[in-house]
Enzyme design. Structure first.
Site, PDB file in Angstrom:
ATOM      1  N   LYS A 280       0.859  -1.195   0.000  1.00 45.81           N
ATOM      2  CA  LYS A 280       0.000   0.000   0.000  1.00 45.81           C
ATOM      3  C   LYS A 280       0.894   1.244   0.000  1.00 45.81           C
ATOM      4  O   LYS A 280       1.830   1.334   0.785  1.00 45.81           O
ATOM      5  CB  LYS A 280      -0.913  -0.043   1.236  1.00 45.81           C
ATOM      6  N   GLU A 365     -19.956  -4.166   9.821  1.00 43.94           N
ATOM      7  CA  GLU A 365     -20.812  -3.329  10.655  1.00 43.94           C
ATOM      8  C   GLU A 365     -21.973  -4.114  11.260  1.00 43.94           C
ATOM      9  O   GLU A 365     -22.342  -3.886  12.427  1.00 43.94           O
ATOM     10  CB  GLU A 365     -21.346  -2.140   9.845  1.00 43.94           C
ATOM     11  N   ARG A 393     -26.185  -0.287   6.701  1.00 46.08           N
ATOM     12  CA  ARG A 393     -26.302  -1.728   6.558  1.00 46.08           C
ATOM     13  C   ARG A 393     -26.712  -2.416   7.853  1.00 46.08           C
ATOM     14  O   ARG A 393     -26.927  -3.622   7.856  1.00 46.08           O
ATOM     15  CB  ARG A 393     -25.028  -2.408   6.058  1.00 46.08           C
TER      16      ARG A 393
HETATM   17  C1  LIG Z   1     -19.213  -0.754   4.508  1.00 46.28           C
HETATM   18  C2  LIG Z   1     -17.980   0.108   4.573  1.00 46.28           C
HETATM   19  N1  LIG Z   1     -17.388   0.306   5.773  1.00 46.28           N
HETATM   20  C3  LIG Z   1     -16.281   1.074   5.852  1.00 46.28           C
HETATM   21  C4  LIG Z   1     -15.750   1.648   4.736  1.00 46.28           C
HETATM   22  C5  LIG Z   1     -14.544   2.578   4.855  1.00 46.28           C
HETATM   23  N2  LIG Z   1     -13.393   2.019   4.148  1.00 46.28           N
HETATM   24  C6  LIG Z   1     -13.036   2.462   2.929  1.00 46.28           C
HETATM   25  S1  LIG Z   1     -11.714   1.676   2.318  1.00 46.28           S
HETATM   26  C7  LIG Z   1     -11.552   0.747   3.713  1.00 46.28           C
HETATM   27  C8  LIG Z   1     -10.431  -0.239   3.823  1.00 46.28           C
HETATM   28  C9  LIG Z   1     -10.413  -1.147   2.642  1.00 46.28           C
HETATM   29  O1  LIG Z   1      -9.306  -1.991   2.719  1.00 46.28           O
HETATM   30  P1  LIG Z   1      -8.934  -2.872   1.458  1.00 46.28           P
HETATM   31  O2  LIG Z   1     -10.165  -3.444   0.854  1.00 46.28           O
HETATM   32  O3  LIG Z   1      -7.906  -3.848   1.879  1.00 46.28           O
HETATM   33  O4  LIG Z   1      -8.349  -1.840   0.414  1.00 46.28           O
HETATM   34  P2  LIG Z   1      -6.945  -1.057   0.474  1.00 46.28           P
HETATM   35  O5  LIG Z   1      -7.306   0.364   0.798  1.00 46.28           O
HETATM   36  O6  LIG Z   1      -6.091  -1.672   1.515  1.00 46.28           O
HETATM   37  O7  LIG Z   1      -6.394  -1.177  -0.882  1.00 46.28           O
HETATM   38  C10 LIG Z   1     -12.541   1.067   4.633  1.00 46.28           C
HETATM   39  C11 LIG Z   1     -12.688   0.478   5.970  1.00 46.28           C
HETATM   40  C12 LIG Z   1     -16.420   1.428   3.510  1.00 46.28           C
HETATM   41  N3  LIG Z   1     -16.017   1.987   2.377  1.00 46.28           N
HETATM   42  N4  LIG Z   1     -17.507   0.638   3.463  1.00 46.28           N
END
Ligand SMILES: Cc1ncc(C[n+]2csc(CCOP(=O)(O)OP(=O)(O)O)c2C)c(N)n1
Length: 622
Positions: A280, A365, A393
């Site tokens: 990342k 969630e 959700r």
């Molecule tokens: C239902 C929901 N909860 C929380 C989020 C906030 N959120 C956005 S990206 C993320 C982390 C995603 O991690 P990953 O899928 O591994 O992607 P990366 O950013 O590491 O590439 C979170 C918690 C969201 N978008 N949707």
């Protein structure tokens, strides 16, 4: 990179491997350049540059469908599908979205923004393809963070047993917003670092090097194809168990290696999961060294990553987290629950002070809410901190698991206002509307940090559920209006006037005060009421307003349908009282992206818009 160059997947396919290698740092530069000006998801996008290039070279978008989970990692995809020039307007009012959007480009196969939905959407597309007798690929890019969300497993379970051809690419960077959590994350680490693989690699390498003459050249070839041979040694049980053919783990920064694997994945007529390992923030020291901070960045100086604009506004989430940490010292029943967003919701200090009482459940969630119900049913005081938009959700879990049993769960609902540049998927404007439908639930919208603190203390002494909803930061005007006390169902009069009463809630209280000051300049005197308790309403005050015959309007930065104005209207109809003259709220349509004041201007929700509208109405009736 020539930022003016318009890339298309066709053009990209004509590049030589060397030209593609040269493109990699240029794409990163363009992403850093755009995000440094507009703010956005930086680290996630830097990590998938090679993967996105490989995808667009191997697949034929838009015929083949590429679906991004969450979609916050789609910037390279946008650049490579003809939107490079528009990156300067990324996430801006009238500009391109920071997430995939079907109306923006045929290459954005499915709109996303909330996590863990892409596998389900892709399975629908794959099944539609099969029913329609079409012949194209459906590819999903899902992060290891998103893979902590339950919907992914519903989709894997369904897809795997039906054998529908589908290519899932697991982008494993070990990070959600912060370090990833949970057993699956542990399993992925095992797959990456598997002892079997490491030992086998060592034995093979030593063996090859010992071969006379061909040893060294062969070893070099083996280095290049090490991704390819890894599969021979690693046997996956988890994804295979779901009915997916597992490929990997492969180096996600080896573009050519990725192309080889994607071509291989294409050949299977069954569900395939390709495990891609990425870093990342790759290629930009600021983001690589602190990917958590660089997950979502405001506009910054590309030299050192320092923010361009410093805000001195008081953060509700930070204050909530600090207060909770203090209260937890005296009350051992308090536990805090986050869905992969401890820092973002202000729970960082709590996590540090009480690591055993902070539960990060991943992007789950629904599970967070029902687990909180379990804690509450066992005599604990669970506090669930989740953004308003992601609470959507958990409707059923709140209703049936928490409210129906009248359990004392406290919901700290952050970003309960329009979310600005993240756009329609992230506005926190529906929470009060759906939560107030739930019997036993009390719904509170504080106007200031001070009021929120009073509410938290009060809510933790209650025996039933309560949601306290607040925006990111306090309006500076609130410093002039200290809040001395809070009691539910009792609204606060901040200003007195005889011409009109403005009943406002949450962040709209500041706009009501601004409107009142502007009305005074026009010779009109307004009362300003802080309706911080959405449920229960202040029934006595509504009765007085009805009895004294003065006009009143409602102001809320939440959906019109079923909001505070709706609640007041329902009560007035039932009791035969006079209803409000007008409701300033968010109409029944999805709201675009933009700076907060651009959006409130579009919707006529700024104090100045409200003052003009009210003055016009009064003039008409005079
Ligand atoms: C239902 C929901 N909860 C929380 C989020 C906030 N959120 C956005 S990206 C993320 C982390 C995603 O991690 P990953 O899928 O591994 O992607 P990366 O950013 O590491 O590439 C979170 C918690 C969201 N978008 N949707």
């Amino acid at each position: 990179m020539d930022f003016q160059q318009v890339w298309t997947p066709q053009k990209l396919k004509q590049c030589s491997p060397r030209e593609v290698e040269e493109l990699i740092p240029q794409l990163r530069e363009q992403i850093i350049d755009a995000v440094s000006q507009t703010g956005g998801h930086l680290a996630s996008n830097l990590g998938v540059v090679e993967l996105t290039l490989a995808l667009h070279r191997v697949f034929d978008s838009p015929r083949d469908k590429i679906v991004f989970d969450v979609g916050h990692q789609c910037y390279a995809h946008k650049i490579l599908t003809g939107r490079g020039k528009q990156m300067q307007g990324l996430r801006q009012y009238g500009g391109i979205s920071g997430f995939p959007k079907r109306e923006e480009s045929p290459h954005d196969a499915f709109g996303t923004g909330h996590a863990s939905t892409a596998l389900s959407a892709a399975l629908g597309m794959a099944r539609a393809r099969d029913l329609k007798g079409e012949n194209h690929h459906v590819v999903v890019v899902v992060g290891d963070g998103a893979l902590t969300g339950g919907m992914c497993y519903e989709a894997l379970n369904d897809a795997g047993c039906s054998r529908t051809p589908l290519i899932a690419i697991l982008n494993d960077n070990q990070m959600s917003i912060a370090a990833n959590v949970g057993a699956v994350s542990g399993y992925l680490t095992y797959m990456r670092t598997s002892k079997g693989w490491l030992t086998a690699k060592k034995i093979v390498a030593e063996g090859i090097l010992r071969l006379p003459l061909v040893g060294k050249p062969l070893h070099r070839v083996m280095q290049r194809v090490k991704n390819d041979i890894r599969n021979i040694f690693i046997k996956d049980k988890f994804f295979d168990g779901f009915g997916f053919r597992y490929l990997g783990p492969v180096d996600g920064h080896d573009e050519q290696g990725l192309e080889r694997f994607l071509k291989r994945a294409k050949r299977f007529s069954e569900p395939v999961l390709l495990h891609v390992v990425t870093t990342k923030g790759k290629g930009y020291a600021v983001a690589e060294s602190d990917p958590s901070r660089a997950h979502g960045m405001p506009a910054f100086d590309p030299q050192d990553g320092s923010p361009k604009h410093k805000s001195s506004a008081k953060s509700f989430g930070t204050a909530a987290g600090k207060l909770l940490t203090r209260l937890a010292e005296k009350d051992e029943r308090i536990v805090a629950i986050t869905a992969a967003m401890a820092d973002s919701t202000g729970l960082g200090p709590f996590q540090q002070a009480y690591p055993k009482r902070l539960f990060d459940v991943g992007i789950a969630e629904e599970h967070a809410v029902t687990m909180a119900a379990g804690f509450a049913a066992s005599g604990m005081r669970p506090v669930v901190a989740i953004y308003d938009t992601f609470m959507q959700r958990t409707y059923d879990q709140m209703m049936v698991d928490v409210c129906l049993q009248n359990l004392p769960v406290l919901f700290l609902v952050d970003r309960a206002a329009m979310g600005g540049e993240d756009g329609a998927t992230h506005h926190g404007i529906y929470g009060a509307n759906f939560m107030r439908q739930m019997p036993h639930m009390q719904v509170l919208n504080p106007r200031s940090v001070q009021e929120m603190e009073l509410m938290i203390r009060w809510a933790l002494s209650q025996s039933g559920p309560c949601a306290i909803r607040y925006p990111k930061a306090e309006h500076p005007l609130m410093a002039a209006y200290p809040c001395k006390s809070f009691s539910p169902g009792k609204w606060e009069e901040l200003e007195k006037g005889q011409d009109i009463t403005l009943v406002a809630t949450g962040p709209m209280v500041a706009e009501a005060l601004i409107a009142s000051h502007l009305l005074r300049e026009r010779g009109l005197r307004a009362s300003v009421i802080n309706a911080s308790s959405i449920k229960p309403l202040d029934f006595a005050l509504l009765r007085r307003l009805s009895d004294n015959g003065s006009a009143y309007t409602v102001m809320e930065e939440q959906a019109l349908m079923g909001g505070l104005g709706g609640a007041i209207g329902e009560y007035c109809i039932q009791e035969g009282l006079r209803a409000p003259e007008h409701i300033f709220a968010i109409p029944d349509r999805f709201i675009t992206q933009g700076q907060h004041d651009e959006l409130t201007a579009e919707l006529g929700l700024r104090g100045e818009d409200i003052a003009s509208e009210i003055a016009g109405r009064i003039a008409k009736t005079a």
